[in-house]
Design a protein around this motif. Structure first.
Motif, PDB file in Angstrom:
ATOM      1  N   ARG A  39     -21.890 -12.944 -22.712  1.00 31.97           N
ATOM      2  CA  ARG A  39     -20.824 -12.561 -23.339  1.00 31.97           C
ATOM      3  C   ARG A  39     -19.479 -13.035 -23.072  1.00 31.97           C
ATOM      4  NH1 ARG A  39     -24.109  -7.852 -23.400  1.00 31.97           N
ATOM      5  NH2 ARG A  39     -22.823  -6.915 -21.389  1.00 31.97           N
ATOM      6  N   ARG A  42     -19.036 -16.574 -24.328  1.00 30.63           N
ATOM      7  CA  ARG A  42     -18.439 -16.406 -25.677  1.00 30.63           C
ATOM      8  C   ARG A  42     -16.912 -16.057 -25.890  1.00 30.63           C
ATOM      9  NH1 ARG A  42     -21.243 -13.369 -30.727  1.00 30.63           N
ATOM     10  NH2 ARG A  42     -19.268 -13.718 -32.490  1.00 30.63           N
ATOM     11  N   GLU A  43     -16.651 -15.195 -25.016  1.00 28.70           N
ATOM     12  CA  GLU A  43     -15.202 -14.694 -25.142  1.00 28.70           C
ATOM     13  C   GLU A  43     -14.354 -15.936 -24.817  1.00 28.70           C
ATOM     14  OE1 GLU A  43     -15.019 -11.202 -22.939  1.00 28.70           O
ATOM     15  OE2 GLU A  43     -16.319  -9.925 -24.417  1.00 28.70           O
ATOM     16  N   LEU A  45     -14.817 -19.009 -24.870  1.00 27.99           N
ATOM     17  CA  LEU A  45     -14.899 -20.198 -25.789  1.00 27.99           C
ATOM     18  C   LEU A  45     -14.064 -19.714 -26.939  1.00 27.99           C
ATOM     19  CD1 LEU A  45     -18.417 -21.366 -25.513  1.00 27.99           C
ATOM     20  CD2 LEU A  45     -16.613 -22.593 -24.808  1.00 27.99           C
ATOM     21  N   GLU A  46     -14.022 -18.266 -27.277  1.00 26.67           N
ATOM     22  CA  GLU A  46     -13.318 -18.129 -28.592  1.00 26.67           C
ATOM     23  C   GLU A  46     -11.694 -18.037 -28.250  1.00 26.67           C
ATOM     24  OE1 GLU A  46     -15.089 -14.164 -29.048  1.00 26.67           O
ATOM     25  OE2 GLU A  46     -16.084 -14.661 -30.920  1.00 26.67           O
ATOM     26  N   GLU A  47     -11.503 -17.632 -27.000  1.00 25.31           N
ATOM     27  CA  GLU A  47      -9.940 -18.002 -26.581  1.00 25.31           C
ATOM     28  C   GLU A  47      -9.387 -19.376 -26.621  1.00 25.31           C
ATOM     29  OE1 GLU A  47      -9.661 -15.964 -22.737  1.00 25.31           O
ATOM     30  OE2 GLU A  47     -10.331 -14.217 -23.361  1.00 25.31           O
ATOM     31  N   GLY A  49     -10.731 -21.539 -28.543  1.00 24.60           N
ATOM     32  CA  GLY A  49     -10.781 -21.998 -30.116  1.00 24.60           C
ATOM     33  C   GLY A  49     -12.104 -23.076 -30.088  1.00 24.60           C
ATOM     34  N   GLU A  50     -12.924 -22.970 -29.131  1.00 18.86           N
ATOM     35  CA  GLU A  50     -14.007 -23.917 -29.025  1.00 18.86           C
ATOM     36  C   GLU A  50     -15.411 -23.201 -29.609  1.00 18.86           C
ATOM     37  OE1 GLU A  50     -12.636 -26.496 -25.047  1.00 18.86           O
ATOM     38  OE2 GLU A  50     -13.874 -24.760 -24.738  1.00 18.86           O
ATOM     39  N   TYR A  51     -15.337 -21.909 -29.795  1.00 14.76           N
ATOM     40  CA  TYR A  51     -16.566 -21.277 -30.229  1.00 14.76           C
ATOM     41  C   TYR A  51     -17.007 -21.607 -31.675  1.00 14.76           C
ATOM     42  CZ  TYR A  51     -20.009 -17.505 -30.939  1.00 14.76           C
ATOM     43  OH  TYR A  51     -20.976 -16.681 -31.238  1.00 14.76           O
ATOM     44  N   ASP A  53     -20.572 -20.888 -32.782  1.00 20.21           N
ATOM     45  CA  ASP A  53     -21.760 -19.806 -32.967  1.00 20.21           C
ATOM     46  C   ASP A  53     -22.627 -19.949 -31.686  1.00 20.21           C
ATOM     47  OD1 ASP A  53     -23.355 -17.945 -34.310  1.00 20.21           O
ATOM     48  OD2 ASP A  53     -24.208 -19.358 -35.675  1.00 20.21           O
ATOM     49  N   TYR A  91     -25.723 -22.589 -28.183  1.00 21.20           N
ATOM     50  CA  TYR A  91     -24.340 -22.356 -28.459  1.00 21.20           C
ATOM     51  C   TYR A  91     -24.026 -23.575 -29.420  1.00 21.20           C
ATOM     52  CZ  TYR A  91     -23.223 -19.033 -24.649  1.00 21.20           C
ATOM     53  OH  TYR A  91     -23.309 -18.080 -23.830  1.00 21.20           O
ATOM     54  N   ILE A  93     -20.618 -25.373 -30.070  1.00 24.12           N
ATOM     55  CA  ILE A  93     -19.125 -25.563 -29.653  1.00 24.12           C
ATOM     56  C   ILE A  93     -18.492 -26.550 -30.289  1.00 24.12           C
ATOM     57  CG2 ILE A  93     -19.445 -24.506 -27.689  1.00 24.12           C
ATOM     58  CD1 ILE A  93     -19.353 -27.293 -26.149  1.00 24.12           C
TER      59      ILE A  93
END
Length: 139
Positions: A39, A42-43, A45-47, A49-51, A53, A91, A93
């Protein structure tokens, strides 16, 4: 930016760095620490901007191939059951470079396993094709 698929192999790939039992035989606190790490990845990568799915996969697998005109698809649980590979998840990315994809894969590989020790799990890094193959390639 190129997209990369990072495949998490729990069985298969090069020789394991350190053998460990399947996840269903880990202590509950080890499973929770492992999932918490995923988790956090994921967070992060989201921060950045690389995430794109990520998904976990069940161990059940079926190999399928075309059976021919008018025939049903041919299915099996694997061509070589004694060497069954298990892709546990992935993942997707979207990063600046292959080097960044490898950096992310190495971080994922450090995920905790039994006793909190890093798994050193092999991560298969694959770039997503961004266009049709060129006719300029080797003949």
């Amino acid at each position: 930016m190129p997209k990369y698929l990072l495949l998490k192999h729990y069985r298969g790939g090069p020789e394991p760095y350190r053998p460990y039992p399947p996840l269903d035989r880990w202590a509950p606190e080890d499973v929770e620490a492992h999932m918490a790490f995923l988790r956090e990845v994921r967070e992060l990568l989201e921060e950045r901007g690389e995430y794109v799915d990520a998904q976990a996969l069940t161990p059940a697998q079926t190999w399928v191939r075309y059976g021919g005109p008018g025939a049903a698809p041919v299915t099996t649980d694997g061509p070589l059951p004694e060497t069954t590979d298990l892709v546990a998840g992935w993942y997707m990315i979207d990063v600046e470079s292959r080097e960044r994809a490898i950096e992310v894969a190495a971080h994922i590989s450090s995920e905790p396993g039994p006793g909190g020790e890093p798994l050193h799990e092999w991560i298969d890094v694959r770039e997503v094709m961004s266009g049709a193959p060129s006719d300029d390639g080797p003949a």
